[in-house]
Design a protein around this motif. Structure first.
Motif, PDB file in Angstrom:
ATOM      1  N   GLY A 288       0.860  -1.370   0.133  1.00 41.18           N
ATOM      2  CA  GLY A 288       0.008  -0.104  -0.079  1.00 41.18           C
ATOM      3  C   GLY A 288       0.827   1.290   0.129  1.00 41.18           C
ATOM      4  O   GLY A 288       0.413   2.165  -0.790  1.00 41.18           O
ATOM      5  N   PRO A 289       1.872   1.325   0.841  1.00 43.92           N
ATOM      6  CA  PRO A 289       2.652   2.521   0.796  1.00 43.92           C
ATOM      7  C   PRO A 289       3.351   2.970  -0.466  1.00 43.92           C
ATOM      8  O   PRO A 289       3.481   4.227  -0.608  1.00 43.92           O
ATOM      9  N   LEU A 290       3.602   1.718  -1.320  1.00 43.73           N
ATOM     10  CA  LEU A 290       4.195   2.226  -2.807  1.00 43.73           C
ATOM     11  C   LEU A 290       3.049   2.885  -3.489  1.00 43.73           C
ATOM     12  O   LEU A 290       3.509   3.486  -4.466  1.00 43.73           O
ATOM     13  N   LEU A 291       1.834   2.701  -3.238  1.00 41.06           N
ATOM     14  CA  LEU A 291       0.731   3.270  -3.992  1.00 41.06           C
ATOM     15  C   LEU A 291       0.440   4.580  -3.749  1.00 41.06           C
ATOM     16  O   LEU A 291      -0.369   5.130  -4.386  1.00 41.06           O
ATOM     17  N   VAL A 292       0.843   4.998  -2.421  1.00 43.34           N
ATOM     18  CA  VAL A 292       0.329   6.322  -1.845  1.00 43.34           C
ATOM     19  C   VAL A 292       0.761   7.515  -2.866  1.00 43.34           C
ATOM     20  O   VAL A 292      -0.085   8.314  -3.364  1.00 43.34           O
ATOM     21  N   ARG A 293       2.023   7.592  -3.298  1.00 38.88           N
ATOM     22  CA  ARG A 293       2.667   8.844  -4.036  1.00 38.88           C
ATOM     23  C   ARG A 293       1.753   8.901  -5.355  1.00 38.88           C
ATOM     24  O   ARG A 293       1.111   9.871  -5.698  1.00 38.88           O
ATOM     25  N   PRO A 294       1.815   7.910  -6.240  1.00 43.93           N
ATOM     26  CA  PRO A 294       1.103   7.787  -7.557  1.00 43.93           C
ATOM     27  C   PRO A 294      -0.473   8.349  -7.517  1.00 43.93           C
ATOM     28  O   PRO A 294      -0.939   8.765  -8.015  1.00 43.93           O
ATOM     29  N   LEU A 295      -0.817   7.364  -6.416  1.00 44.75           N
ATOM     30  CA  LEU A 295      -2.476   7.708  -6.545  1.00 44.75           C
ATOM     31  C   LEU A 295      -2.904   8.822  -5.791  1.00 44.75           C
ATOM     32  O   LEU A 295      -3.840   9.510  -6.378  1.00 44.75           O
ATOM     33  N   ILE A 296      -2.263   9.266  -4.759  1.00 41.35           N
ATOM     34  CA  ILE A 296      -2.786  10.455  -4.115  1.00 41.35           C
ATOM     35  C   ILE A 296      -2.341  11.789  -4.919  1.00 41.35           C
ATOM     36  O   ILE A 296      -3.141  12.930  -4.833  1.00 41.35           O
ATOM     37  N   ARG A 297      -1.481  11.612  -5.620  1.00 42.61           N
ATOM     38  CA  ARG A 297      -0.926  13.096  -6.499  1.00 42.61           C
ATOM     39  C   ARG A 297      -2.202  12.917  -7.616  1.00 42.61           C
ATOM     40  O   ARG A 297      -2.520  14.230  -7.904  1.00 42.61           O
ATOM     41  N   VAL A 298      -2.924  11.747  -7.950  1.00 43.84           N
ATOM     42  CA  VAL A 298      -4.180  11.763  -8.673  1.00 43.84           C
ATOM     43  C   VAL A 298      -5.171  12.302  -8.166  1.00 43.84           C
ATOM     44  O   VAL A 298      -5.950  13.362  -8.771  1.00 43.84           O
ATOM     45  N   LEU A 299      -5.519  11.852  -7.017  1.00 42.36           N
ATOM     46  CA  LEU A 299      -6.684  11.949  -6.156  1.00 42.36           C
ATOM     47  C   LEU A 299      -6.916  13.357  -5.688  1.00 42.36           C
ATOM     48  O   LEU A 299      -7.793  13.899  -5.634  1.00 42.36           O
ATOM     49  N   GLY A 300      -5.558  13.775  -5.389  1.00 42.08           N
ATOM     50  CA  GLY A 300      -5.637  15.206  -4.976  1.00 42.08           C
ATOM     51  C   GLY A 300      -5.123  16.200  -5.931  1.00 42.08           C
ATOM     52  O   GLY A 300      -4.743  17.272  -5.566  1.00 42.08           O
ATOM     53  N   GLY A 301      -5.145  15.820  -6.992  1.00 42.12           N
ATOM     54  CA  GLY A 301      -4.551  16.729  -8.273  1.00 42.12           C
ATOM     55  C   GLY A 301      -5.186  17.859  -8.201  1.00 42.12           C
ATOM     56  O   GLY A 301      -4.637  19.122  -8.623  1.00 42.12           O
ATOM     57  N   ALA A 302      -6.576  17.778  -8.016  1.00 39.85           N
ATOM     58  CA  ALA A 302      -7.407  19.113  -8.158  1.00 39.85           C
ATOM     59  C   ALA A 302      -7.477  20.075  -7.017  1.00 39.85           C
ATOM     60  O   ALA A 302      -7.947  21.224  -7.093  1.00 39.85           O
ATOM     61  N   PHE A 303      -6.781  19.709  -5.908  1.00 41.83           N
ATOM     62  CA  PHE A 303      -6.824  20.421  -4.576  1.00 41.83           C
ATOM     63  C   PHE A 303      -6.117  21.867  -4.953  1.00 41.83           C
ATOM     64  O   PHE A 303      -6.687  22.898  -4.241  1.00 41.83           O
ATOM     65  N   PRO A 304      -5.037  21.897  -5.409  1.00 42.35           N
ATOM     66  CA  PRO A 304      -4.252  23.198  -5.661  1.00 42.35           C
ATOM     67  C   PRO A 304      -5.203  24.103  -6.358  1.00 42.35           C
ATOM     68  O   PRO A 304      -5.267  25.385  -6.124  1.00 42.35           O
ATOM     69  N   ALA A 305      -5.846  23.777  -7.418  1.00 44.35           N
ATOM     70  CA  ALA A 305      -6.565  24.581  -8.121  1.00 44.35           C
ATOM     71  C   ALA A 305      -7.881  25.076  -7.511  1.00 44.35           C
ATOM     72  O   ALA A 305      -8.302  25.897  -7.676  1.00 44.35           O
ATOM     73  N   LEU A 306      -8.453  24.051  -6.733  1.00 47.62           N
ATOM     74  CA  LEU A 306      -9.586  24.461  -5.851  1.00 47.62           C
ATOM     75  C   LEU A 306      -9.262  25.099  -4.909  1.00 47.62           C
ATOM     76  O   LEU A 306     -10.324  25.888  -4.446  1.00 47.62           O
ATOM     77  N   PHE A 307      -8.522  24.781  -3.942  1.00 45.28           N
ATOM     78  CA  PHE A 307      -8.287  25.379  -2.572  1.00 45.28           C
ATOM     79  C   PHE A 307      -6.761  25.855  -2.479  1.00 45.28           C
ATOM     80  O   PHE A 307      -6.717  26.699  -1.422  1.00 45.28           O
ATOM     81  N   GLY A 308      -6.269  26.286  -3.671  1.00 44.40           N
ATOM     82  CA  GLY A 308      -4.791  26.919  -3.481  1.00 44.40           C
ATOM     83  C   GLY A 308      -4.010  26.398  -2.634  1.00 44.40           C
ATOM     84  O   GLY A 308      -3.560  25.241  -2.657  1.00 44.40           O
ATOM     85  N   ALA A 309      -3.181  27.233  -2.017  1.00 43.65           N
ATOM     86  CA  ALA A 309      -2.185  26.811  -1.125  1.00 43.65           C
ATOM     87  C   ALA A 309      -2.563  25.689   0.001  1.00 43.65           C
ATOM     88  O   ALA A 309      -1.938  24.867   0.282  1.00 43.65           O
ATOM     89  N   VAL A 310      -3.790  25.964   0.514  1.00 44.34           N
ATOM     90  CA  VAL A 310      -4.243  24.845   1.442  1.00 44.34           C
ATOM     91  C   VAL A 310      -4.317  23.649   0.814  1.00 44.34           C
ATOM     92  O   VAL A 310      -3.850  22.453   1.589  1.00 44.34           O
ATOM     93  N   GLY A 311      -5.009  23.687  -0.319  1.00 49.09           N
ATOM     94  CA  GLY A 311      -5.076  22.135  -1.006  1.00 49.09           C
ATOM     95  C   GLY A 311      -3.738  21.503  -1.208  1.00 49.09           C
ATOM     96  O   GLY A 311      -3.668  20.400  -1.052  1.00 49.09           O
ATOM     97  N   ARG A 312      -2.704  22.176  -1.671  1.00 46.83           N
ATOM     98  CA  ARG A 312      -1.292  21.670  -2.033  1.00 46.83           C
ATOM     99  C   ARG A 312      -0.782  21.326  -0.662  1.00 46.83           C
ATOM    100  O   ARG A 312      -0.188  20.209  -0.846  1.00 46.83           O
ATOM    101  N   MET A 313      -0.720  22.112   0.462  1.00 52.66           N
ATOM    102  CA  MET A 313      -0.280  21.546   1.883  1.00 52.66           C
ATOM    103  C   MET A 313      -0.997  20.188   2.375  1.00 52.66           C
ATOM    104  O   MET A 313      -0.361  19.517   2.700  1.00 52.66           O
ATOM    105  N   SER A 314      -2.295  20.276   2.022  1.00 54.61           N
ATOM    106  CA  SER A 314      -2.889  19.031   2.512  1.00 54.61           C
ATOM    107  C   SER A 314      -2.466  17.868   1.638  1.00 54.61           C
ATOM    108  O   SER A 314      -2.267  16.714   2.191  1.00 54.61           O
ATOM    109  N   ARG A 315      -2.448  18.030   0.408  1.00 57.86           N
ATOM    110  CA  ARG A 315      -1.860  16.719  -0.459  1.00 57.86           C
ATOM    111  C   ARG A 315      -0.239  16.406  -0.018  1.00 57.86           C
ATOM    112  O   ARG A 315      -0.264  15.120   0.322  1.00 57.86           O
TER     113      ARG A 315
END
Length: 855
Positions: A455-482
Motif C-alpha cells: 500500500g505505501p508504494l501506491l500512496v504517492r502515485p494515487l494521491i497525486r492523482v486523487l488530490g490533483g485538483a486540490f491546488p486549483a480548487l483550494f490554492g495553497a491549502v489544497g497543496r499543503m494537504s496533499r
C-alpha cells in the motif's frame, strides 16, 4: 525501566484511547458471542433435560430434505398399550405434535409468533415432565376445545371463551379456548395449542390410530438405559428411534445448535473484522507515538538502556493497553449478551439475565484476543524503537525505518500479489466449484495481504492523482494537504488499509449479490410461465382446502400443484445421494417453460418415471431409460425409470442436487398424503390477470399464511432473501468503517501533535483557523478516498472471481452495481470529513506562541 514504562503509558493514555476502543470492540463481540451462546445452550439443556421422558419412541428419521415436505411421520398409537405391559414400565402415553399448524382468531389474524418460530399443536397429556401447567380455566374435552399458552394469549389478546380456527394438513376446524397453560421452564418462543388426545390424533394426523411418538416412564428402580433395551427388544431392532431422556435431550439440543452456531459465528465475524481493522489502528498509533518519543527513547539509550529493554518497554505498554481494553471489553461483552437475551425476550423467547453463563473459557478468550492482538500489532513498532541510535535520537532524527526505502515492501508485496493473482486466475479458469472456491479463498487472503504490504508504494502515485485538483480548487491549502498525505507513505497506507478492508468486502459481495439477483431473474423469466403462484409465506406446505379454494375461484384456468419429497437415489457410479424431488400435475408445460436434453414433460411425469438434470446425469453415469433405485420417506422403496433429462443448467443454484421431478401420481403411490407446497395458476381465457388476482386474494383471505405472487413478486422475494446476506455483510463493514474512522481520527490527532510547531509557524505567517481546519479535512478526505479506491479495485476483482464460482452453480449472469460503487466513493469522502472534525478543531484552537515554542 518498568517505572519509566508505566509513566510513559500514563503520560500518553489520551493518545492510546482510540486504540483501546478498537480492542474493546473486538473483545466485546468475542465475549458477548460466547456468553450468549453458552447461556442459551445451558438454558435449553435444562429445558430438554426437564421435559424429556425416560424413554421416547419416535419414527425413524431416515431421510432429510432441504425443503419442507409437510410429511408428518408417525408410529402406531397402540404401541403405548404394548409397552405398558413391559417390566420396568410405570406408564406409557401417546404423543401428538405437529409444527406447521396455523391458528387464526375470529378476525382472521394469525395467533402465533412473528419471529418465524413455529406454532405447535399437540395433545394435552400432563405429566411431571410437562413444559406447561394449567393455570386458569380447565383442560380440553371433546373436539371443540383447546388450551393456549399464556405468553401467546397475552401477546395476542386471546381470552378464555374466544373461538380460534386451526388450519392443519387434514383440514381446518374451530375450537373454543377453555384454559390457559403457563410455561414452567423457558418458553422457546413458539406458540402452543393443546387438544385432547383423540381430537389431536384425528384433527392433526387424520387418524386416531396414529401418533408422532410414545413417551415411556420408568418404574422405580429401573434405569433409562435398561428400559430402552427392553423397549427395543419388544419393538424389534431398527424399526423406530428409541432414546433415553439424556439421548433425547442431546438430540434436541443438537437441532437447536445449528441456530445458535449461526448467531455465534455472525458475532465472531464482527469480532474478526474488529480485530483485523484494529490491528492497523494499533500499529499506526504505536508507530507515531514512538516517532514522537524519539528523543525520550534516545535519552534512555544514552542512560544505559539496551535495545532489548527499549523493545520490552514498548511491548509492556502494548500489554497494558491490551489488558485495559480486554477488561473493558469483557464487561461490555457481558452487557452485549444481556442485551441479546433481552432482545430474545421481546420476541417471545423468555430467557432470564439472571441465568447468564460466563464459562472459564470466556475470560481466557477475551484476554487472549485483547492482549494478543495488541501485543502482535505493537511488535514491529517496538522493533523500530529498539533500533533508535542514542546519538541520532538526541539529535532529533527520525525513528529508524520511517525514511527507509520501500524495497523490502515492494519485493514482498510483488511476491504475495503474484501468488494471489495466480490463485484468482486459477479460480476463474477452474471447472469445479469446490476447487474454484478454495482458490478464491486463497486468492482473497493473498491479494489482501499484498495490498496492505505494498500500500505505501501506491500512496504517492494515487494521491497525486486523487488530490490533483486540490491546488486549483483550494490554492495553497489544497497543496499543503496533499503534501501532508504524501509526507509519510507508511502511515497513510496503514491508515487507509482499515477502510480498504471494509470497502473491499462491500464491493465483492455487492457484485456477487447483484449477479445472483440477475441470474435468478433470468431463471424466473425463462422458466416461469404461470400468471400466479400461491405459496406459504415460509414455504411450508398448506392444507388441501387452499388448493380447493384456488380451483373454485372464478376465472382460474389451468391449476398445477407442486409437492416436495425427500428421496435418496442410488446412482450407477456407486454414490447414494439424498436430495429433494418435486412432483407436479400433468399440465406442467402450461405453467413452466422447461428445456430438455432428452425426452419431454410427458415422459418425465409418466407413472414410474422421473426427470433429472442432464449435467447431474452425465456426472454420475445416468442415461435416458436408466432404472434407478429410489428410497422415499418412511422407508418406501421404488425403481424409477429416467424418462427425461432437463437442460436448465442452474438446478444447483437452489441448493438441491439433481434437479429431480416426477408426476404427482408416482409420488402419491409411495408417499401418500403429501400436502401441496405451491399452486401455479393461469387466468382462464377472457379473465384479466389483475381481476383473477383480486379474486384469489379474496378467496384465500381466511388463510393468512399463503400469498398470491406474480413474477415480479417472486423476483422480489428472491432479492429479499439475498439481501439478508448482504445486510449482514454491510453490518460487518459498518463496524469496520467505525473502527477505520477511529483510525483516521487517531492518525490525524497524533499528526497534529507531531506538527504542532509547524502549525504554529503557519498560523504566524497568516494561515487562518478556517484554512487550517480545511487543510486537515482535505488531508483526511484524500486518505479516505485513497483507501476506498484500493478497496473497490480489490473488491471488484474478488467479486468477478466469486461470480465465476457462482457460475459453476448455474448463476451465470454478471452484474456490477455501479450505483453502489459511486455511493461508496462519495461515502468515503464523507467519512474523511467526519473523521477530521475533532483533530481540525483541536489544531485550530492551538495558541500560536505556545505551538511555535513546542519541542
Amino acid at each position: 525501566m518498568l517505572r519509566a514504562t508505566l509513566r510513559g503509558f500514563l503520560a500518553h493514555k489520551g493518545r492510546l484511547l482510540l486504540s483501546a476502543l478498537a480492542v474493546v470492540l473486538s473483545v466485546a463481540f468475542v465475549a458477548g458471542s460466547l456468553i450468549f451462546s453458552d447461556t442459551v445452550s445451558r438454558t435449553f439443556d435444562r429445558l430438554f433435560a426437564a421435559t424429556s421422558a425416560d424413554v421416547t419412541v419416535e419414527p425413524r428419521q431416515d431421510l432429510t430434505s432441504a425443503v419442507p415436505t409437510g410429511v408428518v411421520q408417525t408410529v402406531p398409537a397402540d404401541l403405548a398399550r404394548r409397552l405398558e405391559g413391559l417390566g420396568g414400565v410405570a406408564a406409557a402415553h401417546v404423543d401428538v405434535a405437529v409444527r406447521d399448524a396455523v391458528v387464526v382468531d375470529a378476525a382472521g389474524t394469525p395467533v402465533g409468533p412473528t419471529t418465524g418460530a413455529p406454532t405447535i399443536a399437540s395433545n394435552w397429556e400432563p405429566t411431571r415432565r410437562s413444559p406447561v401447567r394449567l393455570t386458569s380455566g380447565r383442560a380440553p374435552h371433546g373436539g371443540g376445545e383447546a388450551l393456549l399458552d399464556a405468553d401467546t394469549a397475552r401477546y395476542r389478546g386471546v381470552r378464555i371463551g374466544d373461538v380460534l380456527t386451526v388450519q392443519a394438513q387434514p383440514g381446518s376446524f374451530r375450537v373454543r379456548v377453555t384454559g390457559i397453560a403457563t410455561f414452567t421452564t423457558t418458553n422457546p418462543g413458539s406458540a402452543r395449542l393443546f387438544l385432547d388426545t383423540p381430537t389431536a390424533q384425528r384433527r392433526l394426523l387424520g387418524s386416531t390410530g396414529r401418533a408422532t411418538g410414545i413417551s415411556v416412564d420408568a418404574a422405580r428402580g429401573t434405569s433409562d438405559t435398561a428400559l430402552r433395551g427392553r423397549v427395543e427388544a419388544a419393538l424389534g431392532p431398527g424399526r423406530y428411534d428409541v432414546r433415553t431422556a439424556a439421548e433425547h435431550a442431546k438430540s434436541a439440543a443438537a437441532d437447536l445448535g445449528g441456530f445458535l452456531k449461526v448467531i455465534k459465528y455472525v458475532m465472531l465475524g464482527f469480532a474478526g473484522i474488529a480485530v483485523l481493522v484494529g490491528v492497523f489502528l494499533i500499529v499506526n498509533t504505536f508507530s507515531m507515538l514512538i516517532a514522537q518519543r524519539t528523543r525520550e527513547l534516545g535519552l534512555l539509550r544514552a542512560l544505559g538502556a539496551d535495545r532489548r529493554q527499549v523493545r520490552r518497554s514498548v511491548l509492556t505498554e502494548a500489554a497494558l493497553l491490551g489488558l485495559a481494553g480486554a477488561t473493558l471489553g469483557l464487561a461490555a461483552g457481558v452487557g452485549l449478551a444481556a442485551g441479546l437475551i433481552r432482545l430474545l425476550s421481546a420476541f417471545g423467547m423468555n430467557l432470564r439475565t439472571t441465568d447468564t453463563v460466563v464459562a472459564w473459557s470466556t475470560p481466557v478468550a477475551a484476554y487472549a484476543v485483547g492482549v494478543g492482538v495488541t501485543f502482535v500489532a505493537a511488535f514491529l513498532p517496538a522493533r523500530r524503537a529498539a533500533a533508535v541510535s542514542p546519538m541520532a535520537a538526541l539529535a532529533d532524527a527520525e525513528v529508524a525505518g520511517v525514511g527507509r526505502p520501500l524495497r523490502v515492501r515492494a519485493a514482498a508485496g510483488a511476491a504475495l500479489g503474484a501468488a494471489g493473482a495466480a490463485a484468482l486466475a486459477g479460480c476463474a479458469a477452474s471447472g469445479r466449484a469446490a476447487t474454484a472456491a478454495s482458490l478464491l479463498g486463497a486468492g482473497v487472503v493473498l491479494t489482501l495481504v499484498a495490498t496492505v504490504v505494498a500500500g505505501p508504494l501506491l500512496v504517492r502515485p494515487l494521491i497525486r492523482v486523487l488530490g490533483g485538483a486540490f491546488p486549483a480548487l483550494f490554492g495553497a491549502v489544497g497543496r499543503m494537504s496533499r503534501r501532508n498525505a504524501l509526507r509519510n507513505p507508511r502511515r497513510t497506507g496503514a491508515t487507509a488499509a482499515a477502510l480498504m478492508v471494509g470497502l473491499a468486502l462491500v464491493a465483492g459481495m455487492s457484485v456477487a449479490g447483484s449477479s445472483m439477483n440477475r441470474s435468478f431473474d433470468r431463471r424466473i423469466d425463462r422458466t416461469l410461465g404461470a400468471d400466479f403462484i400461491v405459496q406459504n409465506r415460509n414455504f411450508l406446505p398448506f392444507p388441501a382446502e387452499v388448493t380447493a379454494r384456488v380451483r373454485g375461484t372464478p376465472g382460474a384456468g389451468v391449476v398445477v400443484r407442486q409437492r416436495f419429497a425427500a428421496v435418496a437415489v442410488a446412482l450407477p457410479d456407486g454414490r447414494r445421494v439424498e436430495t429433494t424431488a418435486s412432483a407436479y400435475d400433468p399440465r406442467l408445460d402450461d405453467v413452466a417453460h422447461l428445456t430438455y436434453a432428452s425426452g419431454g414433460t410427458g415422459a418425465a411425469l409418466a407413472a414410474g418415471h422421473v426427470a433429472m438434470d442432464a449435467g447431474f446425469a452425465r456426472g454420475h453415469g445416468v442415461r435416458p431409460g436408466s432404472v434407478l433405485p429410489f428410497e422415499f420417506q418412511g422407508g418406501r422403496r421404488a425403481r424409477l425409470t429416467v424418462g427425461a433429462l432437463t437442460d436448465q443448467g442452474d438446478t444447483e443454484a437452489f441448493g438441491v442436487q439433481g434437479g429431480l421431478f416426477l408426476g404427482l401420481g408416482t409420488l402419491e403411490r409411495y408417499v401418500p398424503g403429501t400436502p401441496d407446497a405451491a399452486v401455479y395458476v393461469n387466468a382462464a381465457p377472457g379473465t384479466a390477470p389483475a381481476l383473477l388476482r383480486s379474486r384469489l386474494e379474496r378467496a384465500l383471505a381466511p388463510y393468512p399464511q399463503v400469498q398470491v405472487r406474480d413474477q415480479a413478486d417472486y423476483k422480489k422475494l428472491v432479492h429479499d432473501q439475498i439481501a439478508v446476506l448482504l445486510y449482514l455483510v454491510y453490518a460487518l463493514v459498518g463496524l469496520a468503517i467505525v473502527i477505520a474512522v477511529l483510525g483516521v481520527v487517531n492518525t490525524l490527532a497524533l499528526s497534529v501533535v507531531e506538527r504542532t510547531r509547524e502549525i504554529g509557524l503557519l498560523r504566524a505567517i497568516g494561515l487562518s483557523r478556517r484554512q487550517l481546519r480545511r487543510m486537515i479535512r482535505l488531508e483526511s478526505v484524500v486518505i479516505a478516498v485513497f483507501g476506498a479506491v484500493l478497496g473497490l479495485a480489490l473488491g471488484l476483482v474478488w467479486g468477478l472471481c466469486l461470480q465465476r464460482v457462482l457460475a459453476l452453480q448455474g448463476m451465470t449472469a454478471l452484474a456490477i452495481p455501479w450505483g453502489t460503487i459511486a455511493t461508496v466513493v462519495i461515502g468515503s469522502a464523507v467519512v474523511g470529513v467526519v473523521a477530521a472534525v475533532l483533530p481540525a478543531l483541536r489544531a485550530s484552537r492551538m495558541n500560536v506562541l505556545t505551538a511555535i515554542a513546542h519541542e
